[in-house]
Design a protein around this motif. Structure first.
Motif, PDB file in Angstrom:
ATOM      1  N   PHE A  30       0.829  -1.205   0.000  1.00 16.08           N
ATOM      2  CA  PHE A  30       0.000   0.000   0.000  1.00 16.08           C
ATOM      3  C   PHE A  30       0.865   1.256   0.000  1.00 16.08           C
ATOM      4  CE2 PHE A  30      -2.007   3.405   2.411  1.00 16.08           C
ATOM      5  CZ  PHE A  30      -3.145   3.616   1.657  1.00 16.08           C
ATOM      6  N   ARG A  31       1.875   1.282   0.873  1.00 15.58           N
ATOM      7  CA  ARG A  31       2.739   2.470   0.964  1.00 15.58           C
ATOM      8  C   ARG A  31       3.491   2.732  -0.324  1.00 15.58           C
ATOM      9  NH1 ARG A  31       5.931   1.569   6.274  1.00 15.58           N
ATOM     10  NH2 ARG A  31       7.203   0.640   4.680  1.00 15.58           N
ATOM     11  N   SER A  32       3.844   1.667  -1.051  1.00 17.21           N
ATOM     12  CA  SER A  32       4.619   1.864  -2.275  1.00 17.21           C
ATOM     13  C   SER A  32       3.792   2.446  -3.399  1.00 17.21           C
ATOM     14  CB  SER A  32       5.239   0.543  -2.723  1.00 17.21           C
ATOM     15  OG  SER A  32       4.240  -0.327  -3.206  1.00 17.21           O
ATOM     16  N   ALA A 151      14.167  10.637 -15.969  1.00 17.56           N
ATOM     17  CA  ALA A 151      15.106   9.847 -15.155  1.00 17.56           C
ATOM     18  C   ALA A 151      14.570   9.663 -13.737  1.00 17.56           C
ATOM     19  CB  ALA A 151      16.470  10.528 -15.119  1.00 17.56           C
ATOM     20  N   ARG A 152      14.005  10.716 -13.176  1.00 22.39           N
ATOM     21  CA  ARG A 152      13.476  10.626 -11.807  1.00 22.39           C
ATOM     22  C   ARG A 152      12.261   9.700 -11.754  1.00 22.39           C
ATOM     23  NH1 ARG A 152      13.489  14.037  -6.883  1.00 22.39           N
ATOM     24  NH2 ARG A 152      11.515  13.554  -5.866  1.00 22.39           N
ATOM     25  N   ILE A 153      11.372   9.815 -12.739  1.00 20.07           N
ATOM     26  CA  ILE A 153      10.194   8.945 -12.774  1.00 20.07           C
ATOM     27  C   ILE A 153      10.622   7.490 -12.920  1.00 20.07           C
ATOM     28  CG2 ILE A 153       8.235   8.283 -14.226  1.00 20.07           C
ATOM     29  CD1 ILE A 153       7.752  11.293 -14.670  1.00 20.07           C
ATOM     30  N   SER A 154      11.607   7.228 -13.770  1.00 17.40           N
ATOM     31  CA  SER A 154      12.094   5.865 -13.949  1.00 17.40           C
ATOM     32  C   SER A 154      12.671   5.323 -12.642  1.00 17.40           C
ATOM     33  CB  SER A 154      13.147   5.840 -15.049  1.00 17.40           C
ATOM     34  OG  SER A 154      13.687   4.572 -15.181  1.00 17.40           O
ATOM     35  N   SER A 160       9.482   1.802  -6.541  1.00 20.10           N
ATOM     36  CA  SER A 160       8.121   1.405  -6.191  1.00 20.10           C
ATOM     37  C   SER A 160       7.884  -0.067  -6.523  1.00 20.10           C
ATOM     38  CB  SER A 160       7.122   2.284  -6.937  1.00 20.10           C
ATOM     39  OG  SER A 160       5.816   1.853  -6.708  1.00 20.10           O
ATOM     40  N   LYS A 161       8.383  -0.514  -7.671  1.00 19.58           N
ATOM     41  CA  LYS A 161       8.227  -1.922  -8.040  1.00 19.58           C
ATOM     42  C   LYS A 161       8.941  -2.829  -7.046  1.00 19.58           C
ATOM     43  CE  LYS A 161       7.687  -1.295 -13.008  1.00 19.58           C
ATOM     44  NZ  LYS A 161       8.332  -1.434 -14.320  1.00 19.58           N
ATOM     45  N   ARG A 162      10.170  -2.450  -6.663  1.00 13.16           N
ATOM     46  CA  ARG A 162      10.914  -3.272  -5.698  1.00 13.16           C
ATOM     47  C   ARG A 162      10.171  -3.355  -4.377  1.00 13.16           C
ATOM     48  NH1 ARG A 162      15.321  -0.563  -7.880  1.00 13.16           N
ATOM     49  NH2 ARG A 162      15.353   0.893  -6.160  1.00 13.16           N
ATOM     50  N   THR A 163       9.647  -2.216  -3.909  1.00 14.33           N
ATOM     51  CA  THR A 163       8.934  -2.206  -2.637  1.00 14.33           C
ATOM     52  C   THR A 163       7.652  -3.011  -2.727  1.00 14.33           C
ATOM     53  OG1 THR A 163       9.830   0.005  -2.222  1.00 14.33           O
ATOM     54  CG2 THR A 163       8.009  -0.687  -0.852  1.00 14.33           C
ATOM     55  N   SER A 164       6.925  -2.874  -3.840  1.00 12.35           N
ATOM     56  CA  SER A 164       5.681  -3.640  -4.012  1.00 12.35           C
ATOM     57  C   SER A 164       5.960  -5.133  -4.048  1.00 12.35           C
ATOM     58  CB  SER A 164       4.974  -3.224  -5.297  1.00 12.35           C
ATOM     59  OG  SER A 164       4.517  -1.911  -5.212  1.00 12.35           O
ATOM     60  N   ILE A 165       7.004  -5.527  -4.766  1.00 12.83           N
ATOM     61  CA  ILE A 165       7.328  -6.953  -4.856  1.00 12.83           C
ATOM     62  C   ILE A 165       7.743  -7.480  -3.497  1.00 12.83           C
ATOM     63  CG2 ILE A 165       9.021  -8.569  -5.814  1.00 12.83           C
ATOM     64  CD1 ILE A 165       8.784  -6.996  -8.447  1.00 12.83           C
ATOM     65  N   GLN A 166       8.484  -6.676  -2.729  1.00 19.18           N
ATOM     66  CA  GLN A 166       8.867  -7.113  -1.390  1.00 19.18           C
ATOM     67  C   GLN A 166       7.624  -7.283  -0.515  1.00 19.18           C
ATOM     68  OE1 GLN A 166      11.621  -4.525   0.521  1.00 19.18           O
ATOM     69  NE2 GLN A 166      11.819  -5.787   2.339  1.00 19.18           N
ATOM     70  N   GLY A 167       6.661  -6.360  -0.630  1.00 26.98           N
ATOM     71  CA  GLY A 167       5.416  -6.486   0.122  1.00 26.98           C
ATOM     72  C   GLY A 167       4.625  -7.716  -0.299  1.00 26.98           C
TER      73      GLY A 167
END
Length: 192
Positions: A30-32, A151-154, A160-167
């Protein structure tokens, strides 16, 4: 401690650990992807209350239909939106003094008209040059800003993807331990 009690304790511990891990995984996911400032449990509660409200509305409609009562009128408030746009034009005025009399001195008249036309032409060329330089500098600045934003969005997207996958991994692990606890409890009930 008996074997049945041991299995029950193991099952409760696995289920509690699993539920805690799944809840933490849900919270990380959720946080990601949530807007900063959104609260996890407040939104979950809001969704649950909305579901209960829809169920209540469906139940009331069904009962009213069953009792052959007309549906209640639905009233909603209407909002308005106002949008104001403006465009501005800028215009420059070049003024000259009076022209010499054409009949008295045609050469002076011709040279003055030529001088004035040359001056207006030079002013137009200067304005065109300045506008081109301004356009070029703004285009370069826009390209730089677009590149930096991309670059910043990427970078944020990857994070965000890493955090979501970890969650999501934590959720899967949590539900695995809940299932393991249920299996241990079922084994204790079947064996003992």
């Amino acid at each position: 401690m008996s074997a049945e009690t041991t299995f029950t304790v193991i099952s409760i511990a696995c289920q509690m650990f699993g539920l805690a891990a799944a809840a933490d995984g849900f919270h990380r996911t959720f946080r990601s992807s949530a807007v900063p400032g959104d609260r996890f449990f407040a939104l979950v509660l809001k969704v649950q209350l909305a579901i209960l409200g829809r169920w209540r509305t469906a139940l009331v409609r069904g009962v009213r239909r069953l009792l052959r009562r007309p549906p209640r009128p639905i009233t909603r408030s209407l909002g308005t939106a106002l949008s104001v746009e403006s465009a501005m034009n800028v215009r420059g005025i070049v003024q000259f003094g009076p022209l010499p009399d054409l009949e008295q001195d045609p050469a002076a008249f011709t040279s003055e008209v030529e001088r004035r036309l040359n001056r207006v032409y030079r002013l137009a060329q200067d304005v065109e040059h300045d506008l081109k330089q301004e356009t070029d500098s703004r285009s370069e600045a826009d390209r730089q800003v677009a590149s930096d934003l991309e670059a910043r969005i990427s970078s944020l997207d990857e994070e965000s993807k890493r955090t979501s996958i970890q969650g999501l991994r934590e959720q899967v692990l949590g539900w695995f331990f809940v299932a393991l606890g249920l299996v241990a409890q079922t084994m204790a009930d079947l064996v003992f």
